[in-house]
Write an enzyme that holds these catalytic residues in place. Structure first.
Site: not given
Ligand code: NAD
Length: 260
Positions: A142, A155
């Site tokens: 991130s 985080y």
């Molecule tokens: P999201 O909530 O849309 O999807 C996350 C997925 O992870 C879900 O399907 C959930 O069921 C799964 N999950 C959660 N805990 C789990 C576990 N213990 N084992 C297996 N699966 C699990 O979130 P997203 O925004 O797509 O985030 C995905 C990644 O991207 C994360 O690592 C997040 O930190 C990172 N990220 C997101 C953003 C943003 O702005 N959305 C920015 C930077 C980084």
């Protein structure tokens, strides 16, 4: 077809960024393991890929459980003969001021982001070595792998930690053709972020509109959210790059929020 018949495991692929990476890899010929805590939602994504003519299977995986990670990776390797690409993407967000951060929530955050990345790497590396072809490991970092924000101690700590794991795995993997890199997205409107808007509005005492404009997108060059497609393009680059020239690196995709 940049990933023809490459076996790709994407964790957290039932939703958001992981889902889009899986769809993008499948369009490039990859065989996709949709790994998620939520197996039913993972199956929906796998069915969608298969209906569109791609190849996908859903696997149940809590990334914090060594037993479940090992079983799911073994299931994928048995079905398709190996593992070529791992995207360690599963993640959640929990926000509190540091003095109010429940210890259980801190441990949960570090378990999902760091133990999850470690356990999936540990399970996939032997397959990448055994094939003699190496592979690509991609960690979902991130901008918070580089920067801090208030309320996000766990985080930010976890996302910084992934940088260390990536650099070590790239050094250990070099002679086997195993590359490791980190993607560092800015804010992307997925369920993870939608949940934060009202939470931050309450915690910071400002409107939801101000959370978006004055907190989330304040330091971008154009006030725009990054999209799941933007992140998937970077994930495709890291997965399909042909040599060890690109390893141990991190790439920020964020509309200019945080410049190296
Ligand atoms: P999201 O909530 O849309 O999807 C996350 C997925 O992870 C879900 O399907 C959930 O069921 C799964 N999950 C959660 N805990 C789990 C576990 N213990 N084992 C297996 N699966 C699990 O979130 P997203 O925004 O797509 O985030 C995905 C990644 O991207 C994360 O690592 C997040 O930190 C990172 N990220 C997101 C953003 C943003 O702005 N959305 C920015 C930077 C980084």
């Amino acid at each position: 077809m940049k990933l023809q018949d490459k076996v790709c495991i994407v964790t957290g692929a039932a939703s958001g960024i992981g889902r889009e990476i899986a769809m993008t890899y499948a369009r490039q010929g990859g065989k996709l393991a949709i790994a998620d805590l939520n197996k039913a939602a993972a199956q929906v994504v796998a069915d969608e890929i298969n209906r569109a003519g791609g190849q996908a299977m859903a696997v149940a995986m809590d990334v914090t459980s060594e037993e479940q990670v090992d079983a799911a990776v073994a299931e994928v390797a048995a079905a398709w003969g190996g593992v070529d690409v791992l995207v360690s993407n599963a993640g959640i967000q929990i926000v509190h001021p540091v003095e109010d951060f429940p210890f259980a929530d801190w441990k949960k955050m570090l378990a999902i982001h760091l133990d999850g990345a470690f356990l999936t790497t540990k399970a996939c590396v032997p397959h990448m070595k055994a094939s003699g072809k190496g592979g690509s490991i991609i960690y979902m970092g991130s901008v918070h792998s580089k920067e801090a924000s208030v309320l996000k101690s766990a985080y930010v700590t976890a996302k910084h930690g992934l940088m260390g794991l990536c650099k070590t795995v790239s050094k250990e993997g070099g002679k086997f053709g195993i590359r490791a890199n980190v993607i560092c997205p800015g804010f992307v409107r997925t369920p993870l972020v939608e949940k934060q808007i009202p939470e931050q509005s309450k915690a910071l005492g400002i409107s939801e509109d101000d959370v978006i404009k004055k907190v989330m997108l304040k330091d971008t060059v154009d006030g725009e959210f990054t999209t799941v497609q933007d992140v998937a393009e970077v994930a495709l680059l890291f997965a399909s790059f042909g040599s060890n020239a690109l390893t141990g690196q991190s790439l920020v995709v964020s509309h200019g929020w945080f410049m190296q």
